[in-house]
Design a protein around this motif. Structure first.
Motif, short mmCIF file in Angstrom:
data_model
loop_
_atom_site.label_atom_id
_atom_site.label_comp_id
_atom_site.label_asym_id
_atom_site.label_seq_id
_atom_site.Cartn_x
_atom_site.Cartn_y
_atom_site.Cartn_z
N CYS A 23 -7.57 0.25 -2.93
CA CYS A 23 -7.30 1.33 -2.13
C CYS A 23 -6.60 0.70 -0.93
CB CYS A 23 -8.52 2.10 -1.81
SG CYS A 23 -8.26 3.46 -1.02
N PHE A 25 -6.81 2.60 1.82
CA PHE A 25 -7.89 2.86 2.77
C PHE A 25 -9.06 2.30 2.89
CE2 PHE A 25 -6.17 7.81 3.33
CZ PHE A 25 -4.98 7.13 3.59
N CYS A 27 -12.30 3.95 3.66
CA CYS A 27 -13.25 5.05 4.52
C CYS A 27 -14.53 4.48 4.76
CB CYS A 27 -13.22 6.10 3.54
SG CYS A 27 -11.58 6.81 3.42
N TYR A 29 -17.58 5.52 4.88
CA TYR A 29 -18.48 5.94 4.05
C TYR A 29 -18.47 5.29 2.39
CZ TYR A 29 -15.28 9.78 3.06
OH TYR A 29 -13.88 10.31 2.97
N CYS A 30 -17.46 4.83 2.25
CA CYS A 30 -16.98 4.45 0.86
C CYS A 30 -17.02 2.91 0.71
CB CYS A 30 -15.41 5.02 0.55
SG CYS A 30 -15.07 4.63 -1.13
N MET A 31 -16.49 2.20 1.90
CA MET A 31 -16.43 0.52 1.74
C MET A 31 -16.35 0.04 3.25
SD MET A 31 -12.46 0.02 0.15
CE MET A 31 -12.51 1.10 -1.07
N GLY A 69 -11.16 4.02 -6.50
CA GLY A 69 -10.06 3.56 -5.79
C GLY A 69 -9.15 4.53 -5.67
N GLU A 70 -7.81 4.22 -5.09
CA GLU A 70 -6.82 4.97 -4.89
C GLU A 70 -5.76 5.15 -6.33
OE1 GLU A 70 -6.04 7.83 -3.44
OE2 GLU A 70 -4.22 7.75 -4.48
N ASN A 98 -6.28 10.14 -2.24
CA ASN A 98 -6.53 10.13 -0.73
C ASN A 98 -5.06 10.91 -0.07
OD1 ASN A 98 -4.34 8.38 -0.71
ND2 ASN A 98 -6.10 6.42 -0.41
N SER A 325 -15.74 3.92 -4.99
CA SER A 325 -14.48 3.40 -5.25
C SER A 325 -14.36 2.36 -6.77
CB SER A 325 -13.72 2.48 -4.11
OG SER A 325 -14.52 1.33 -3.84
FE1 SF4 Z 1 -11.41 6.20 1.05
FE2 SF4 Z 1 -10.99 7.17 -1.76
FE3 SF4 Z 1 -10.17 4.50 -0.51
FE4 SF4 Z 1 -12.67 5.33 -1.11
S1 SF4 Z 1 -11.37 5.05 -2.48
S2 SF4 Z 1 -11.97 4.13 0.79
S3 SF4 Z 1 -12.74 7.37 -0.27
S4 SF4 Z 1 -9.55 6.75 -0.35
#
Ligand code: SF4
Ligand code: SAM
Length: 329
Positions: A23, A25, A27, A29-31, A69-70, A98, A325
């Motif tokens: 990904c 990003f 985030c 709360y995600c990683m 993931g993205e 995202n 993810s």
């Molecule tokens: Fe953020 Fe989605 Fe990437 Fe997780 S997978 S870090 S929620 S953008």
């Protein structure tokens, strides 16, 4: 006719595919920032992903969601999307993103056959966006949303994870942003998937009921019977065409109507987001390439493992060590 019925009599006609665990990003709360990703050889190839998707469609799957993931950072993903979307028998192909690549990719996604897009957006403040995602791409995401909104997608929806003390002061602003652009919005309760170090998930937990109570200070909401195949509970908003929804894995367990399974980026068929029951389809695919029958048998065998429900508990150390993810949200 679906061949996929689980041991609790639930018809499984919805597949979510994580096409990458990577990904752009991070985030909170995600990683974590320094998360390690799978080596490329452990990830299913796009051809393997299409093969699994088409096998599921032949077995009665009606909806497929591409996620990660993205998903839009995976090279040549448009090719796979187009192959899957145009497979006879599938009712709809949707994606969760995202939004970082949408400004340039939205027209191609529409032309490839994507009918609905869920776009994650947790804040309308650039500085807070950086704090939540650890990346400075707020304007890029807003531009992506605006580009997608120009196209005749069947439906666009924002997904917002609400964390108490972090972005709960923007619940109304996010709704207004969505509704004024003709988008739906779902508010998501944070799930204890993977160990993160940014915050204590129990301390930031915000229930969907509290989110709805907050919105009811401004909007008149009526519970809607609408279903789109996912776990969202929708509300009609007086004066608007679009809907507000909540995804509440903690406060309103939705397992009794579960209709889905997930294919992870490394080719495990995961039977439940909140449990580890799974079957390794990658080794089947690699030991017997192009063998639809063997894969069908493997999928049916896997379905017998589907648990009745998840047991998320924010007060315990997470039982599920994989991140959202890796699984595909
Ligand atoms: Fe953020 Fe989605 Fe990437 Fe997780 S997978 S870090 S929620 S953008
Ligand atoms: N990267 C894409 C995105 O962010 O939309 C797709 C994958 S992401 C894992 C899918 C959804 O899961 C996003 O809406 C994200 O906010 C949500 N999500 C990630 N981690 C979560 C968690 N621990 N609890 C609840 N939702 C989470």
């Amino acid at each position: 006719m679906s061949e996929l019925i689980d041991p609790f009599g639930r018809k499984i006609d919805y597949l979510r595919i994580s096409v990458t665990d990577r990904c752009d990003f991070r985030c909170t709360y995600c990683m974590d920032e320094d998360v390690s990703f799978l080596a490329r050889e452990h990830i299913l190839s796009l051809e393997e992903i299409v093969f699994v998707a088409q096998t599921f469609i032949a077995m009665g799957t009606k909806r497929i969601r591409i996620t990660g993931g993205e998903p839009l950072v995976r090279k040549n993903i448009l090719w796979a999307i187009e192959q899957i979307a145009n497979t006879p028998g599938l009712d709809e192909l949707t994606i969760t993103t995202n939004g970082s690549q949408l400004a340039k990719m939205a027209p191609a996604l529409y032309n490839a056959g994507v009918s609905r897009i869920n776009i994650s957006l947790d804040t309308l403040k650039a500085k807070r966006f950086y704090q939540l995602t650890r990346r400075d791409k707020f304007q890029q995401v807003i531009d992506g949303i605006e580009s997608a909104a120009q196209l005749p997608f069947k439906r666009l929806k924002l997904n917002s994870v609400i964390l108490k003390g972090r972005n709960d002061d923007e619940i109304y602003a996010l709704a207004e942003f969505a509704l004024s652009r003709g988008l739906d919005i779902s508010y998501i309760e944070e799930m204890p998937l993977g160990i993160i170090h940014d915050h204590d998930r129990a301390a930031t937990y915000m229930s969907s009921d509290d989110v709805i109570a907050n919105l009811e200070q401004t909007y008149r909401l009526t519970p809607s019977t609408m279903k789109t195949g996912g776990p969202t509970r929708y509300y009609q908003v007086e004066g608007y065409q679009n809907r507000i929804g909540t995804i509440s894995p903690h406060s309103h367990n939705f397992c009794d109507t579960c209709n889905r399974v997930r294919l992870t980026a490394e080719g495990r068929l995961l039977l439940c987001l909140g449990n580890e029951h799974s079957k390794d389809l990658k080794s089947l695919l690699r030991s017997h390439p192009n063998d639809h029958q063997l894969l069908r048998d493997g999928i049916i065998e896997a379905l017998a493992l589907k648990p009745q429900q998840h047991h998320f508990n924010l007060d315990e150390t997470p039982q599920i060590l994989r991140f959202m993810s890796a699984t595909g949200g």
